[in-house]
Design an enzyme around this catalytic site. Sequence first.
Site, PDB file in Angstrom:
ATOM      1  N   GLU A 279     -16.699  -1.296  -4.335  1.00  0.00           N
ATOM      2  CA  GLU A 279     -17.088  -1.857  -5.405  1.00  0.00           C
ATOM      3  C   GLU A 279     -17.687  -3.694  -4.125  1.00  0.00           C
ATOM      4  O   GLU A 279     -18.705  -3.685  -4.304  1.00  0.00           O
ATOM      5  CB  GLU A 279     -15.585  -2.757  -6.188  1.00  0.00           C
TER       6      GLU A 279
ATOM      7  N   ARG B  16      -0.946   7.671   0.982  1.00  0.00           N
ATOM      8  CA  ARG B  16      -0.248   8.314   0.051  1.00  0.00           C
ATOM      9  C   ARG B  16      -0.410   9.598  -0.378  1.00  0.00           C
ATOM     10  O   ARG B  16       0.336  10.071  -1.197  1.00  0.00           O
ATOM     11  CB  ARG B  16       0.184   6.938  -1.570  1.00  0.00           C
TER      12      ARG B  16
END
Length: 180
Positions: free
Chosen positions: A104, A67
């Site tokens: 994460e 993006r």
Amino acid sequence: MESVNEAVLELLESEIRNIPDFPKPGIDFKDITPLLKNPDTLELTSQMLARPFRHNSIDYVVGIESRGFLFGTNLAQDLHAGFIPVRKPGKLPSQTVSQTYALEYGEDKVEMHSDALPDGAKVIIHDDLIATGGSARAATQLVEKLGAQVVGYSFILELEALQGRDLLSPDAHYEVLISV
Ligand code: AMP
């Protein structure tokens, strides 16, 4: 002027859609496709992104897949700079430099063409959104590996609570249109 800016930013924010639990449970995904669809917000977003850097003699805008490509090329064109893509592994056809970074759970990797940036070039890193800052930091490391200099960061949105900004070069300009 300030109130015009605020009205524009409110309009942009109104065209960003929250998609709960995408791509997995617990993630509140910020969808910028309505911002792209509306010709007014498409144009205004580009203008707002370019404005803080107009007088900085930027050589290149580095956009992060995927993006970061949507407004990154407009931003480069508006600043009369070149555009350099940072891509996921295996996508760039010529020789690359790569950088891994922590997620994460696990890690990810980004790549840039090894001949993408000349020594000393002044660069802005752009993406649609900064969350933890891991991908923008990895892009910074790629730019620095090639001897170029990150003078600015440009994001449409920041997820402020995640403090991604803290991972980025403190000397570079940091510009976000909307903090949530
Ligand atoms: P980070 O590396 O954690 O700063 O994550 C930033 C990258 O992940 C950007 O390329 C974003 O497009 C994407 N991203 C992370 N969180 C979100 C979110 N909540 N909504 C939309 N995109 C996200």
